[in-house]
Design a protein around this motif. Structure first.
Motif, PDB file in Angstrom:
ATOM      1  N   PRO A 159      14.782   9.467  -9.162  1.00 30.08           N
ATOM      2  CA  PRO A 159      13.564   8.658  -8.970  1.00 30.08           C
ATOM      3  C   PRO A 159      12.373   9.334  -8.439  1.00 30.08           C
ATOM      4  O   PRO A 159      11.390   9.212  -8.854  1.00 30.08           O
ATOM      5  CB  PRO A 159      14.024   7.253  -8.162  1.00 30.08           C
ATOM      6  N   PRO A 160      12.669   9.925  -7.013  1.00 30.92           N
ATOM      7  CA  PRO A 160      11.228  10.504  -6.535  1.00 30.92           C
ATOM      8  C   PRO A 160      11.128  11.813  -7.209  1.00 30.92           C
ATOM      9  O   PRO A 160       9.770  12.328  -7.275  1.00 30.92           O
ATOM     10  CB  PRO A 160      11.772  10.803  -5.091  1.00 30.92           C
ATOM     11  N   LEU A 161      12.074  12.467  -8.010  1.00 32.52           N
ATOM     12  CA  LEU A 161      11.815  13.774  -8.617  1.00 32.52           C
ATOM     13  C   LEU A 161      10.839  13.340  -9.481  1.00 32.52           C
ATOM     14  O   LEU A 161       9.774  14.058 -10.156  1.00 32.52           O
ATOM     15  CB  LEU A 161      13.105  14.378  -8.964  1.00 32.52           C
ATOM     16  N   ASP A 200       0.888  -1.064   0.081  1.00 28.55           N
ATOM     17  CA  ASP A 200       0.031   0.019  -0.065  1.00 28.55           C
ATOM     18  C   ASP A 200       0.859   1.283  -0.058  1.00 28.55           C
ATOM     19  O   ASP A 200       0.812   2.153   0.993  1.00 28.55           O
ATOM     20  CB  ASP A 200      -0.806   0.011   1.341  1.00 28.55           C
ATOM     21  N   ALA A 201       1.767   1.189  -1.012  1.00 31.72           N
ATOM     22  CA  ALA A 201       2.779   2.374  -1.063  1.00 31.72           C
ATOM     23  C   ALA A 201       2.443   3.118  -2.072  1.00 31.72           C
ATOM     24  O   ALA A 201       2.015   2.820  -3.284  1.00 31.72           O
ATOM     25  CB  ALA A 201       4.205   2.074  -1.129  1.00 31.72           C
ATOM     26  N   THR A 202       2.846   4.532  -2.103  1.00 30.01           N
ATOM     27  CA  THR A 202       2.742   5.281  -3.378  1.00 30.01           C
ATOM     28  C   THR A 202       3.940   5.164  -4.318  1.00 30.01           C
ATOM     29  O   THR A 202       4.832   4.583  -3.968  1.00 30.01           O
ATOM     30  CB  THR A 202       2.811   6.951  -2.984  1.00 30.01           C
ATOM     31  N   PRO A 203       3.809   5.504  -5.481  1.00 28.14           N
ATOM     32  CA  PRO A 203       5.012   5.571  -6.506  1.00 28.14           C
ATOM     33  C   PRO A 203       6.151   6.187  -6.049  1.00 28.14           C
ATOM     34  O   PRO A 203       7.331   5.633  -5.977  1.00 28.14           O
ATOM     35  CB  PRO A 203       4.425   6.006  -7.580  1.00 28.14           C
ATOM     36  N   THR A 204       6.044   7.587  -5.283  1.00 33.32           N
ATOM     37  CA  THR A 204       7.051   8.059  -4.695  1.00 33.32           C
ATOM     38  C   THR A 204       7.735   7.264  -3.692  1.00 33.32           C
ATOM     39  O   THR A 204       8.971   7.434  -3.301  1.00 33.32           O
ATOM     40  CB  THR A 204       6.647   9.549  -4.382  1.00 33.32           C
ATOM     41  N   TYR A 250      12.000   5.351 -13.284  1.00 29.39           N
ATOM     42  CA  TYR A 250      10.750   5.880 -13.601  1.00 29.39           C
ATOM     43  C   TYR A 250       9.847   5.084 -14.591  1.00 29.39           C
ATOM     44  O   TYR A 250       8.655   4.849 -14.296  1.00 29.39           O
ATOM     45  CB  TYR A 250      10.703   7.478 -13.848  1.00 29.39           C
ATOM     46  N   THR A 251      10.619   4.720 -15.471  1.00 27.36           N
ATOM     47  CA  THR A 251       9.859   3.973 -16.768  1.00 27.36           C
ATOM     48  C   THR A 251       9.125   2.853 -16.457  1.00 27.36           C
ATOM     49  O   THR A 251       7.909   2.524 -16.978  1.00 27.36           O
ATOM     50  CB  THR A 251      10.958   3.589 -17.537  1.00 27.36           C
ATOM     51  N   PRO A 252       9.336   1.880 -15.270  1.00 31.61           N
ATOM     52  CA  PRO A 252       8.525   0.985 -14.929  1.00 31.61           C
ATOM     53  C   PRO A 252       6.799   1.395 -14.526  1.00 31.61           C
ATOM     54  O   PRO A 252       6.156   0.504 -15.127  1.00 31.61           O
ATOM     55  CB  PRO A 252       8.905   0.228 -13.838  1.00 31.61           C
ATOM     56  N   PHE A 253       6.614   2.464 -14.281  1.00 33.29           N
ATOM     57  CA  PHE A 253       5.260   2.795 -13.849  1.00 33.29           C
ATOM     58  C   PHE A 253       4.631   3.245 -15.119  1.00 33.29           C
ATOM     59  O   PHE A 253       3.482   2.610 -15.334  1.00 33.29           O
ATOM     60  CB  PHE A 253       5.391   4.107 -13.020  1.00 33.29           C
ATOM     61  N   THR A 264       8.512  10.821 -10.178  1.00 25.00           N
ATOM     62  CA  THR A 264       7.304  10.411  -9.944  1.00 25.00           C
ATOM     63  C   THR A 264       6.588  11.755  -9.388  1.00 25.00           C
ATOM     64  O   THR A 264       5.473  11.949  -9.664  1.00 25.00           O
ATOM     65  CB  THR A 264       7.312   9.485  -8.786  1.00 25.00           C
ATOM     66  N   VAL A 265       7.188  12.732  -8.513  1.00 27.99           N
ATOM     67  CA  VAL A 265       6.522  13.984  -8.115  1.00 27.99           C
ATOM     68  C   VAL A 265       6.215  14.969  -9.374  1.00 27.99           C
ATOM     69  O   VAL A 265       5.194  15.287  -9.541  1.00 27.99           O
ATOM     70  CB  VAL A 265       7.486  14.798  -7.140  1.00 27.99           C
ATOM     71  N   LEU A 266       7.122  14.697 -10.341  1.00 23.79           N
ATOM     72  CA  LEU A 266       6.764  15.541 -11.493  1.00 23.79           C
ATOM     73  C   LEU A 266       5.656  14.905 -12.281  1.00 23.79           C
ATOM     74  O   LEU A 266       4.864  15.757 -13.029  1.00 23.79           O
ATOM     75  CB  LEU A 266       8.105  15.645 -12.305  1.00 23.79           C
ATOM     76  N   ALA A 267       5.629  13.587 -12.539  1.00 29.26           N
ATOM     77  CA  ALA A 267       4.609  13.112 -13.068  1.00 29.26           C
ATOM     78  C   ALA A 267       3.253  13.221 -12.523  1.00 29.26           C
ATOM     79  O   ALA A 267       1.996  13.499 -12.967  1.00 29.26           O
ATOM     80  CB  ALA A 267       4.684  11.417 -13.181  1.00 29.26           C
ATOM     81  N   TYR A 268       3.296  13.361 -11.102  1.00 27.59           N
ATOM     82  CA  TYR A 268       2.071  13.717 -10.451  1.00 27.59           C
ATOM     83  C   TYR A 268       1.581  15.074 -10.619  1.00 27.59           C
ATOM     84  O   TYR A 268       0.423  15.341 -10.685  1.00 27.59           O
ATOM     85  CB  TYR A 268       2.120  13.320  -9.004  1.00 27.59           C
ATOM     86  N   LEU A 269       2.627  15.991 -10.440  1.00 18.83           N
ATOM     87  CA  LEU A 269       2.204  17.290 -10.610  1.00 18.83           C
ATOM     88  C   LEU A 269       1.788  17.847 -12.095  1.00 18.83           C
ATOM     89  O   LEU A 269       1.168  18.806 -12.311  1.00 18.83           O
ATOM     90  CB  LEU A 269       3.319  18.317 -10.115  1.00 18.83           C
ATOM     91  N   GLY A 270       2.549  17.128 -12.977  1.00 21.99           N
ATOM     92  CA  GLY A 270       2.493  17.652 -14.448  1.00 21.99           C
ATOM     93  C   GLY A 270       1.780  16.554 -15.315  1.00 21.99           C
ATOM     94  O   GLY A 270       0.612  16.182 -15.389  1.00 21.99           O
ATOM     95  N   SER A 271       2.563  15.773 -16.089  1.00 24.06           N
ATOM     96  CA  SER A 271       1.990  14.700 -16.997  1.00 24.06           C
ATOM     97  C   SER A 271       2.882  13.380 -16.809  1.00 24.06           C
ATOM     98  O   SER A 271       4.214  13.615 -16.380  1.00 24.06           O
ATOM     99  CB  SER A 271       1.830  15.233 -18.523  1.00 24.06           C
ATOM    100  N   ALA A 272       2.661  12.330 -17.473  1.00 23.83           N
ATOM    101  CA  ALA A 272       3.418  11.131 -17.415  1.00 23.83           C
ATOM    102  C   ALA A 272       4.825  11.574 -18.071  1.00 23.83           C
ATOM    103  O   ALA A 272       5.766  10.897 -17.865  1.00 23.83           O
ATOM    104  CB  ALA A 272       2.710   9.957 -18.156  1.00 23.83           C
TER     105      ALA A 272
END
Length: 411
Positions: free
Chosen positions: A351-353, A46-50, A234-237, A355-363
């Motif tokens: 890596p965390p940057l 139950d973890a987030t991508p980040t 990041y690519t696996p997501f 997923t944060v960018l994908a969440y705030l912007g686009s994939a």
């Protein structure tokens, strides 16, 4: 121009070199091992991508921070003990990660894994350079080949064992590292005290960064590693494959990296200056990431971008490693500690940057930012090419062969 040994010398090595190279393969498997199981860990715990990307960050952050101190350690206890302690730490923390019940606990154990990784990897390169037949060029190619094979096998093993459980890859790595530890213990002779360099000062790697050539290469590697780990972590997501699909994708990526690091990079540096190779490959990598961002919704396009990226990354890894070895007259341990400490910090951020960018912007946004980082790295090479003149020289620094006698007590 690059001082490479011939192909025959690369294969005709002492047993100690092959033992360390085998251990390198297993160690580098740890970089891509968690790639195929990131979605599984996120779902099961139950973890987030980040949060799952922090499995990379804790590992790489500790690896990078400890790199500044590995020359201080290895110059006091010797290469053999440094390698053995590093391997032992990886065995223990990889096993603990497999027994974990929460993503936060795995993040913590991956940090301990990073400590062992720093001690092992920094010393392994110099051990191979010191003991290998065929000169420093042949040794570096052998080391990069181990890196490529490890990065190729890691995701595949992670995918296969991940189909059973996300815990499988951690236990598998612990078992293989235990075998590598025994191989080093049996095949690598003890360090001769007469051959050890003077103990390195704790401040030496930090002062080494005052040397313009080393500072420029470290910054180039920092921005380069941001692009590298955006692609890897990041690519696996956005791909959305299962563990086997991700394992096969990144296995192909690792094979591509191994092929170009061993065979293509020497051909290029024999015909062009190292700075020219770096300044050419970095923009090509940036284009690859831009295309990945544009076609992020197409799995086929992403797989193609990953494999092409592997081909380009293989060249970059070898040429950057060689460049650092040639950049100064400093002992290898000091130069490698300073350079590696900076570059791993860049890898830890990515890596965390992403997923944060994908969440705030686009994939696709993480790929665009990774491409910008690669462009900045290329700009640094072009802007400070004069400071890097030494790495383009035709003659190895006079201390290179003398330092090799030390049987790798530096990093």
């Amino acid at each position: 121009m690059s001082g490479h040994g011939d192909g025959a010398n690369i294969l005709k090595q002492p047993k100690a070199v092959w033992a360390v190279a085998f251990a390198c393969v297993i160690a580098f498997m740890g970089i891509g091992l968690v790639d195929p199981i990131l979605p599984s860990i996120a779902a099961d715990l139950d973890a987030t991508p980040t949060q799952t990307e922090l499995l990379f960050t804790s590992y790489l952050l500790v690896t990078g921070a400890m790199m500044f101190f590995t020359s201080w350690v290895s110059s006091r206890i010797g290469a053999r003990w440094t390698l053995l302690i590093g391997l032992a730490l990886i065995v223990v923390f990889a096993a603990f990660a497999g027994f974990s019940g929460s993503v936060e606990t795995i993040i913590g154990f991956r940090a301990g894994w990073g400590l062992g990784n720093a001690l092992f990897i920094s010393t392994a390169l110099a051990t191979i350079v010191g003991a290998a037949a065929g000169g420093s060029g042949a040794a570096i190619i052998l080391y990069e080949a181990a890196l490529g094979v490890g990065i190729a096998i890691g995701p595949l093993l992670g995918g296969l064992l991940g189909t059973i459980s996300w815990r499988g890859p951690f236990f598998g790595t612990a078992a293989l590292m235990a075998i590598a530890l025994i191989a080093i213990l049996v095949m690598l002779p003890g360090d001769a005290k007469a051959q050890r360099p003077a103990p390195a000062k704790l401040s030496a790697p930090f002062r080494a960064l005052r040397i313009p050539a080393l500072a420029v290469l470290a910054l180039v590697a920092l921005f380069y590693n941001i692009g590298f780990f955006v692609l890897l972590a990041y690519t696996p997501f956005p791909l959305g494959f299962d563990a086997i699909g991700l394992g096969l994708t990144f296995c192909a990526w690792g094979i591509s990296l191994a092929v170009t690091s061993v065979w293509v990079a020497p051909i290029l540096t024999a015909r062009m200056r190292r700075t020219t190779v770096i300044a050419t490959v970095l923009p090509l990598l940036a284009v690859d990431l831009v295309l990945a961002g544009v076609f992020v919704s197409s799995p086929a396009a992403l797989v193609a971008a990953v494999i092409v990226g592997g081909l380009l990354l293989g060249v970059m890894n070898t040429v950057l490693t060689e460049s650092v070895m040639e950049a100064t007259d400093l002992p290898r341990g000091v130069a490698s500690s300073a350079y590696s400490g900076v570059r791993f910090l860049g890898a830890a951020v990515a890596p965390p940057l992403a997923t944060v960018l994908a969440y705030l912007g686009s994939a696709g946004l993480p790929y665009f930012v990774g491409a910008l980082s690669l462009a900045l790295a290329a700009g640094l090479v072009l802007a400070f090419r004069g400071k890097l003149a030494r790495i383009d020289g035709d003659v190895e620094p006079p201390l290179v062969e003398a330092e090799a006698i030390g049987l790798g007590d530096a990093a």
